[in-house]
Every structure is written in structure tokens, then in C-alpha cells.
Design a protein around this motif. Structure first.
Motif, PDB file in Angstrom:
ATOM      1  N   HIS A   1       0.084  -6.333   5.814  1.00 23.72           N
ATOM      2  CA  HIS A   1      -1.336  -6.475   5.460  1.00 23.72           C
ATOM      3  C   HIS A   1      -1.499  -6.946   4.026  1.00 23.72           C
ATOM      4  O   HIS A   1      -0.549  -6.916   3.242  1.00 23.72           O
ATOM      5  CB  HIS A   1      -2.087  -5.166   5.683  1.00 23.72           C
ATOM      6  CG  HIS A   1      -1.828  -4.114   4.639  1.00 23.72           C
ATOM      7  ND1 HIS A   1      -0.660  -3.412   4.558  1.00 23.72           N
ATOM      8  CD2 HIS A   1      -2.612  -3.650   3.630  1.00 23.72           C
ATOM      9  CE1 HIS A   1      -0.726  -2.553   3.558  1.00 23.72           C
ATOM     10  NE2 HIS A   1      -1.879  -2.686   2.976  1.00 23.72           N
ATOM     11  N   MET A   2      -2.722  -7.402   3.711  1.00 23.83           N
ATOM     12  CA  MET A   2      -3.058  -7.777   2.333  1.00 23.83           C
ATOM     13  C   MET A   2      -4.511  -7.394   2.076  1.00 23.83           C
ATOM     14  O   MET A   2      -5.298  -7.230   3.005  1.00 23.83           O
ATOM     15  CB  MET A   2      -2.829  -9.270   2.098  1.00 23.83           C
ATOM     16  CG  MET A   2      -3.719 -10.191   2.896  1.00 23.83           C
ATOM     17  SD  MET A   2      -3.394 -11.948   2.458  1.00 23.83           S
ATOM     18  CE  MET A   2      -4.628 -12.778   3.469  1.00 23.83           C
ATOM     19  N   MET A   3      -4.847  -7.228   0.786  1.00 21.22           N
ATOM     20  CA  MET A   3      -6.199  -6.833   0.400  1.00 21.22           C
ATOM     21  C   MET A   3      -6.696  -7.819  -0.656  1.00 21.22           C
ATOM     22  O   MET A   3      -6.081  -7.925  -1.714  1.00 21.22           O
ATOM     23  CB  MET A   3      -6.176  -5.400  -0.139  1.00 21.22           C
ATOM     24  CG  MET A   3      -5.565  -4.416   0.872  1.00 21.22           C
ATOM     25  SD  MET A   3      -5.423  -2.702   0.280  1.00 21.22           S
ATOM     26  CE  MET A   3      -7.035  -2.070   0.762  1.00 21.22           C
ATOM     27  N   VAL A   4      -7.793  -8.495  -0.355  1.00 22.62           N
ATOM     28  CA  VAL A   4      -8.283  -9.555  -1.255  1.00 22.62           C
ATOM     29  C   VAL A   4      -9.786  -9.422  -1.485  1.00 22.62           C
ATOM     30  O   VAL A   4     -10.500  -8.801  -0.707  1.00 22.62           O
ATOM     31  CB  VAL A   4      -8.015 -10.953  -0.653  1.00 22.62           C
ATOM     32  CG1 VAL A   4      -6.531 -11.155  -0.379  1.00 22.62           C
ATOM     33  CG2 VAL A   4      -8.834 -11.182   0.595  1.00 22.62           C
ATOM     34  N   ALA A   5     -10.254 -10.065  -2.567  1.00 20.12           N
ATOM     35  CA  ALA A   5     -11.690 -10.243  -2.806  1.00 20.12           C
ATOM     36  C   ALA A   5     -12.002 -11.722  -2.624  1.00 20.12           C
ATOM     37  O   ALA A   5     -11.145 -12.587  -2.857  1.00 20.12           O
ATOM     38  CB  ALA A   5     -12.061  -9.808  -4.224  1.00 20.12           C
ATOM     39  N   HIS A   6     -13.201 -12.023  -2.189  1.00 22.44           N
ATOM     40  CA  HIS A   6     -13.659 -13.408  -2.110  1.00 22.44           C
ATOM     41  C   HIS A   6     -15.147 -13.436  -1.778  1.00 22.44           C
ATOM     42  O   HIS A   6     -15.756 -12.403  -1.511  1.00 22.44           O
ATOM     43  CB  HIS A   6     -12.843 -14.237  -1.086  1.00 22.44           C
ATOM     44  CG  HIS A   6     -12.873 -13.721   0.316  1.00 22.44           C
ATOM     45  ND1 HIS A   6     -12.327 -14.403   1.383  1.00 22.44           N
ATOM     46  CD2 HIS A   6     -13.381 -12.578   0.851  1.00 22.44           C
ATOM     47  CE1 HIS A   6     -12.477 -13.709   2.485  1.00 22.44           C
ATOM     48  NE2 HIS A   6     -13.120 -12.609   2.198  1.00 22.44           N
TER      49      HIS A   6
ATOM     50  N   THR B   1      -9.516  -6.083   3.867  1.00 18.95           N
ATOM     51  CA  THR B   1      -8.133  -5.833   4.237  1.00 18.95           C
ATOM     52  C   THR B   1      -7.854  -6.722   5.435  1.00 18.95           C
ATOM     53  O   THR B   1      -8.600  -6.695   6.420  1.00 18.95           O
ATOM     54  CB  THR B   1      -7.935  -4.368   4.682  1.00 18.95           C
ATOM     55  OG1 THR B   1      -8.396  -3.500   3.665  1.00 18.95           O
ATOM     56  CG2 THR B   1      -6.468  -4.102   4.998  1.00 18.95           C
ATOM     57  N   PHE B   2      -6.808  -7.517   5.354  1.00 16.40           N
ATOM     58  CA  PHE B   2      -6.367  -8.279   6.515  1.00 16.40           C
ATOM     59  C   PHE B   2      -5.045  -7.687   7.008  1.00 16.40           C
ATOM     60  O   PHE B   2      -4.042  -7.742   6.294  1.00 16.40           O
ATOM     61  CB  PHE B   2      -6.174  -9.758   6.175  1.00 16.40           C
ATOM     62  CG  PHE B   2      -7.456 -10.483   5.857  1.00 16.40           C
ATOM     63  CD1 PHE B   2      -8.414 -10.679   6.839  1.00 16.40           C
ATOM     64  CD2 PHE B   2      -7.715 -10.957   4.569  1.00 16.40           C
ATOM     65  CE1 PHE B   2      -9.607 -11.349   6.553  1.00 16.40           C
ATOM     66  CE2 PHE B   2      -8.907 -11.621   4.281  1.00 16.40           C
ATOM     67  CZ  PHE B   2      -9.860 -11.812   5.267  1.00 16.40           C
ATOM     68  N   VAL B   3      -5.077  -7.117   8.199  1.00 15.35           N
ATOM     69  CA  VAL B   3      -3.831  -6.708   8.848  1.00 15.35           C
ATOM     70  C   VAL B   3      -3.303  -7.968   9.526  1.00 15.35           C
ATOM     71  O   VAL B   3      -4.001  -8.576  10.356  1.00 15.35           O
ATOM     72  CB  VAL B   3      -4.079  -5.570   9.854  1.00 15.35           C
ATOM     73  CG1 VAL B   3      -2.790  -5.239  10.615  1.00 15.35           C
ATOM     74  CG2 VAL B   3      -4.595  -4.334   9.115  1.00 15.35           C
TER      75      VAL B   3
ATOM     76  N   LEU C   1      -5.112 -12.522  11.824  1.00 18.04           N
ATOM     77  CA  LEU C   1      -5.621 -11.667  10.750  1.00 18.04           C
ATOM     78  C   LEU C   1      -6.736 -10.788  11.301  1.00 18.04           C
ATOM     79  O   LEU C   1      -7.787 -11.284  11.695  1.00 18.04           O
ATOM     80  CB  LEU C   1      -6.186 -12.506   9.589  1.00 18.04           C
ATOM     81  CG  LEU C   1      -5.227 -12.864   8.464  1.00 18.04           C
ATOM     82  CD1 LEU C   1      -4.139 -13.785   8.964  1.00 18.04           C
ATOM     83  CD2 LEU C   1      -5.961 -13.489   7.291  1.00 18.04           C
ATOM     84  N   HIS C   2      -6.498  -9.477  11.290  1.00 22.33           N
ATOM     85  CA  HIS C   2      -7.519  -8.517  11.722  1.00 22.33           C
ATOM     86  C   HIS C   2      -8.353  -8.144  10.492  1.00 22.33           C
ATOM     87  O   HIS C   2      -7.816  -7.586   9.542  1.00 22.33           O
ATOM     88  CB  HIS C   2      -6.857  -7.270  12.299  1.00 22.33           C
ATOM     89  CG  HIS C   2      -5.939  -7.555  13.444  1.00 22.33           C
ATOM     90  ND1 HIS C   2      -6.310  -7.405  14.754  1.00 22.33           N
ATOM     91  CD2 HIS C   2      -4.665  -8.011  13.477  1.00 22.33           C
ATOM     92  CE1 HIS C   2      -5.307  -7.754  15.544  1.00 22.33           C
ATOM     93  NE2 HIS C   2      -4.294  -8.121  14.791  1.00 22.33           N
ATOM     94  N   GLU C   3      -9.631  -8.461  10.512  1.00 22.28           N
ATOM     95  CA  GLU C   3     -10.458  -8.158   9.340  1.00 22.28           C
ATOM     96  C   GLU C   3     -11.207  -6.840   9.494  1.00 22.28           C
ATOM     97  O   GLU C   3     -11.747  -6.321   8.514  1.00 22.28           O
ATOM     98  CB  GLU C   3     -11.431  -9.313   9.051  1.00 22.28           C
ATOM     99  CG  GLU C   3     -12.522  -9.469  10.070  1.00 22.28           C
ATOM    100  CD  GLU C   3     -13.518 -10.576   9.692  1.00 22.28           C
ATOM    101  OE1 GLU C   3     -13.088 -11.739   9.579  1.00 22.28           O
ATOM    102  OE2 GLU C   3     -14.717 -10.267   9.521  1.00 22.28           O
TER     103      GLU C   3
ATOM    104  N   SER D   1      -6.180   0.349   5.850  1.00 23.54           N
ATOM    105  CA  SER D   1      -5.221  -0.570   6.484  1.00 23.54           C
ATOM    106  C   SER D   1      -4.629   0.158   7.684  1.00 23.54           C
ATOM    107  O   SER D   1      -5.022   1.296   7.969  1.00 23.54           O
ATOM    108  CB  SER D   1      -4.105  -0.968   5.502  1.00 23.54           C
ATOM    109  OG  SER D   1      -3.166   0.090   5.359  1.00 23.54           O
ATOM    110  N   HIS D   2      -3.670  -0.508   8.370  1.00 22.86           N
ATOM    111  CA  HIS D   2      -3.025   0.160   9.503  1.00 22.86           C
ATOM    112  C   HIS D   2      -2.026   1.217   9.043  1.00 22.86           C
ATOM    113  O   HIS D   2      -1.491   1.949   9.876  1.00 22.86           O
ATOM    114  CB  HIS D   2      -2.325  -0.879  10.392  1.00 22.86           C
ATOM    115  CG  HIS D   2      -1.196  -1.590   9.702  1.00 22.86           C
ATOM    116  ND1 HIS D   2      -1.335  -2.248   8.508  1.00 22.86           N
ATOM    117  CD2 HIS D   2       0.116  -1.741  10.041  1.00 22.86           C
ATOM    118  CE1 HIS D   2      -0.180  -2.765   8.139  1.00 22.86           C
ATOM    119  NE2 HIS D   2       0.703  -2.481   9.047  1.00 22.86           N
ATOM    120  N   VAL D   3      -1.790   1.322   7.742  1.00 21.48           N
ATOM    121  CA  VAL D   3      -0.810   2.293   7.246  1.00 21.48           C
ATOM    122  C   VAL D   3      -1.355   3.247   6.186  1.00 21.48           C
ATOM    123  O   VAL D   3      -0.568   3.968   5.545  1.00 21.48           O
ATOM    124  CB  VAL D   3       0.452   1.585   6.706  1.00 21.48           C
ATOM    125  CG1 VAL D   3       1.233   0.938   7.862  1.00 21.48           C
ATOM    126  CG2 VAL D   3       0.110   0.536   5.664  1.00 21.48           C
TER     127      VAL D   3
END
Lengths: 132, 132, 132, 132, 132, 132
Positions: free
Chosen positions: E9-14, E31-33, E118-120, D121-123
Motif C-alpha cells: 500500500h501507499m499513502m498520498v495527498a493530491h 490510502t491505496f492498497v 488500487l483500492h481507494e 490500510s489493510h495492515v
């Protein structure tokens, strides 16, 4: 050698004494984007260098003591130029104290080294590295 | 160990000889975003690694000699592939000469090492590190 | 529509009045990495939006008036919260004045709009956009 | 000492076992922006650390084996927490195997060390460094 | 026009359905920033676009509902490709609901528009912009 | 309004004619990190703005025609200053042609606008935006 880094930031006011600092002798301020890097030779039983949540919390606590302040009035730094490189060491040493106190968990005893980098702008940054 | 880094950039044309370079054998060019890192064991009397203004000025002077040029026509580099890693060393050595000449001030005698990193794109960079 | 952006930075001290600011009511500081974007419908005779050297010099001059200062003591801003978004407008308006005064060259009369973005950390920034 | 770095990325799903991981015990995912750094003492006959095209291709191949997958179902990693720092080592070791197999060319025998950094991530980011 | 942006940011599965997605049809993650931009014509009485602390808290809450999850199992998204651009809209709409509910304070009634980016990865991002 | 951006880069040599360009009148070069942004009002049946793989391939093809060349010798640009802002338009128009030719798939007919941004250094970038 493994390393894990977490990033946070702080915003402070300060001034410097000495001709070398030019216009920065006036009271001004800075955002420091702070990277804390934890190094160790081998991973722990969970396959990590450090509990990243605990590391981020400890870094946050260290920065909270410095942030949103005029460092010229901080008794800890009386008569000291709180340069970027000096602040990198202050943060490294305070984080090392928290590791020693167990704030980052029992497994953090395996952390061999710390590096703190403070980005003061898009064109300048400073760091301090030490062993634990 | 302390370190301070300053960032600047240069824009050059050049070509490479050797099949390993593929399409880069043609005359092309690059922006190099250049990071100069100065390392020392202890801070000086002003609590700094280096006079950051003098460091930026010295880096600017070193880059000005290379920038806005076709390096294929530079007599210093006749018959040499001016790769990113090679240019990192050229800049490091020239900056070391300026430190030795006193351009970064008397206190800069305490600088123990230099690292130059050249970013050639968002997906590639190279560096050269040396002691002083 | 074409646009060109140049980046620079400034370092200031200030404080805010109002409960909404929480700990930022104390005297603190910030590095603002400043992006100045110039927009125009068509390129000029040299195929550019603006003389990028003149644009960078003008931005530098505007920032020099604000940098390395305690903005709480600036008579221009007496009784005003010098927030990131407010400072973006100050810089935009001062840069617009310089364009009108001819500091960016005769061709700059074709610039249709300006946007100033101030990055206060890696996780927050603000901007102000205006027409000319 | 010279170094060259190339950057690429991969996108994976996985989950962790252990209370230390908190909400990351659930199935989630990550984009890892991956930096592969190659170090050597002296440049080769072409004045490079490594054939950067071959290096990028080898990194791409290593990441392709991991990308767009649920790592919980990878037989290689059965019963293992595929943390960022662990994956950095997996990638470093697989890239080292490709260097040994000659995938990066004959001159790559001079590569002395490898470092793989995974930005999650960015952090937060992690790395693993090894000699060859 | 003023704008303020906060990043988290968030971290997901899909996984995705449709040949256009190629290997991304397999269960993977990201990871989406996430950058949330708030726009308004004029500043409020405190000289701000939005209470940046409240904005960051609201964004954190919206992301917490999505993070560390397998979005394929989210009932809200049953039968839906949770692409980066789709998720940008979900986050924008949920944040708009929170603004309407007063979570960002009374002054936030003046916010005219929202943009979520959202930066992927370091080479791809998506956004959704809407009025309020 | 939705948008999707993909990033790539190219490396070129060129020179400029006109006093406004100062030292850039000499043959030099640049790395351009190129962001191509595709905008549309509504998502397509797959819930996307554009097939991101096809978009990246098309951008790569457009850049390959320009990369690793001396643009002063390109017959397309004879007598033209190939400034950053001019090249942004060239790339936008060529990408628009590929969309019209069906290279980005049938659904790409819904793309309403394009923006191309060329980063020439860490402190300067330019863009061109157009409708389709």
C-alpha cells in the motif's frame, strides 16, 4: 480507551496429538494472519498509542522466530499442541517481553494491554488478550 | 483471556413493523454471515478453547433451523421484529443451550462467554455477547 | 459471459527446493483459501451456471485429498515444488475431471472455463485458468 | 450486551510533527474506513440498538466535516498531530454530541457506549471506545 | 494461464482539477492498497510465475517513490490529474521497467502481462492491465 | 485496459423452482453486495474511466428498484428463477441502459464493457460481463 492494531503473517508446519483434532493429527500446516492490538488509556506526547513502525518491526521479529518452520521440532514447544490459541499467547508474551525491553520506545511504558489474533482461515480465528 | 471464532452463514426472508424501518417494512431478505466467538480464561487439556469441529457443527445446526425460511412465519418469532441484533441473541442462546447439553464436549464446561456477530452487508453488522 | 465462484480452504505442509525460495526451503505450511470459478456463455434451464451445491461438494472432495497432509510425501508430487500456482493447476485439473465424470450434473457440460485461485496470505495469492 | 456497527469512509490529507513519524512527517494522505459501533444493554421497543439509518446519516455528517480536506489547515486541530487514534476520538466525541442532541432519535438515550475504528490500510487500524 | 499477485500500500495527498471531481477538487489524500498481478502462460523451472520475494521488493520500491508525498508537487505529474486509474498505469509501467531491467530475475522474461489494482476505499477501486 | 469498480448492496426475498435448489426452494432471502466494474481502453479528458459519483448514483438507482422486495412478486421476473447469476445480468443490462441514456455523462460513451459481481455470502458469488 485507545487501541492500535498492526497485521502481519507467518507460515508454519505442525501436527496435533489427541482424538479431538481428527485429521489435523497428521503433519499439516497453516498460514496465520496475525493482528497485534496495543491498548492504552491515554495517548502519549506524540498523540499515538505506540510507534507503529516499531510495533510492526517487533511483531515481524517475533513472527520470524516461528515462521517457515516445523513447530513439532521446536524445542520450546516439545510435547505441546501448538494450537492457534496457544500460539496467540506465545506471540503476546514474546511481544510483551519486547515492550518491557524497550524495543517499542520509552513511551510504550504506557501500553496497558495486548491482544493477539491469529486467523487460520476465512472461517476460523483465535485470540489471546492480556494486561501488561 | 482466550477466544476462538468460527464463521458460517444463513439466508432468510423477513419484514419489520415500525416506521423506523422505512423500506425494510416490506418483505425482503438477508444473508447473515455469522461469527460465533467462544471465550475462556484458560485452555483445556488439549490446549484448546473448544473442539472447533464440534463448535462448527453446533453453529451449523443452530443456523439450519433458521436458514432458507421466511422468519415472518416462524411461530417462535410471532409478533417479533427479527432484527439483526435480535437474531444474534437467538443464536447465542441456542448455542449456549447446546453447550449446556454437552454437544461441544465435556471440556466445553470451561467456556465462560459467547459472542455472536451477524454481518448483514459490507457496511453493517450487529452482535450479542453473554456469559455462560 | 457468466461466472459463479465458491470458496473453501485446505491446510498443508510442504517445503521447496531452489535458492529462490529462501526460508521457504524449510518444511513449513500454509492455509490456502481456495476460490473455484466456473464460467459459461449462457445459463442452463434452471437459470444457473452450475449446481452450486454440487460444485461446493466437488471442490471439497478435491481439497480433502490434499488437506491435512505433508505434500512432500505425496507420491503424486514426488520431486515437484508444490507452489501455490502449481497447486492451483492441480485443483483445476482435478475439478475438470470431476465435471467430465458428471459429478456436477448433466447441465455442467455447458461450463466453458474454470479458474482456481489460492490465497496463501492476506498479501499473496495465485491462480490458474483453463478452458474445458 | 448488544452492539450495532455501521461503516463509511473519509479521505484526508495531513502531516505529522515528530521524529517517530519518519516519512509521514511529509504532507501525505489517507483513506480511513470508519466503523462506528453503538452498544446498549437491552434493545428498544422496536427490537433495535439504534435506528441504523439515522446512525449512518449521523456518521456521514461527522465524516463530511473532515473529508476531502487538508487537516493541517483545520483550525480545530491547529498544532495537533491528527493521528488515526486521535481522529477516532474526534469522531466518537462528535457522534456522542449528535446522540445527545437527539439526532439518532429518542430511543438512542439507551445507548451505553460507542467505539470508533479507523482502518488506515489493510495492515493497520486504530480505535477509541467511550461510554455515553 | 497462471497468475501471482502481491499486495502492498501507499499513502498520498493530491487534488483534482475539473468539476466532475466535486469535493475532491480540494487537497485531500488516499490510502491505496495496491495489488500487482503477474501473468504467464507456463511456469518457470522452479514451478513459479515469479520470484515472489523479488516481486514484492520491486513493488515496494515503486510505491516508495510515490508514498508519503503530495503528488500535486511531483514534477512527473505536473498538470496531471493523479486519479486512481492513472496511478494504476504509472505503477504498472514502472514495474514493467523493473522487470525489463532484470530486477525480478532472469526467469521473469516469461511474464506476459501485468495488472495493477488500487483500492481507494472499501467501496471503490481501479485497475490497469497491460502486456509486457 | 483500465477499469473502475464501485460497490453497493441490496437485500431481497425470493424462492426458486427446481430440485437442484434444495432448501432454497422455500421463500428465503439474500444480501447481495454488488460490484459494478466499468472498463475502457483509454482514459477520458479528466483522466478517468467514469465519473465515479455518477456511476455510484446510477448503480444505487438500479439497486433501489430491486431492493427491499420479494422478487417472486416482481412482474418483470414472473416465472423466472432470480438466481444470483441472473440478477447480475439484470443489473448489468439496466446499468448499460443508463449509460446509453447519458446518466453517467457524455464521456461515458467511451466505456467498452461492464461486469457486475453479486456476492451472496462469504463463500459464494456470481458475475455477468458484457460489452457496451
Amino acid at each position: 480507551m485507545y487501541a492500535v492494531t498492526v497485521r502481519d503473517h507467518m507460515m508454519v508446519a505442525h501436527s496435533f496429538r489427541g482424538e479431538v483434532f481428527g485429521p489435523a493429527q497428521g503433519l499439516h500446516g497453516a498460514t496465520f494472519v496475525v493482528d497485534a492490538t496495543f491498548r492504552r488509556e491515554d495517548l502519549d506526547a506524540d498523540n499515538i498509542v505506540v510507534d507503529i513502525g516499531a510495533a510492526a518491526t517487533a511483531l515481524r521479529a517475533v513472527l520470524a522466530d516461528l515462521s517457515y518452520r516445523n513447530l513439532d521440532e521446536a524445542t520450546d514447544f516439545a510435547g505441546i499442541n501448538t494450537t492457534t490459541e496457544f500460539l496467540a499467547r506465545v506471540i503476546a508474551d514474546r511481544l510483551a517481553d519486547r515492550i518491557a525491553a524497550g524495543d517499542l520506545g520509552a513511551s510504550a511504558v504506557g501500553i496497558a494491554g495486548l491482544q493477539i489474533t491469529l486467523h487460520e482461515s476465512h472461517v476460523a480465528w483465535a485470540s489471546y488478550a492480556r494486561v501488561l
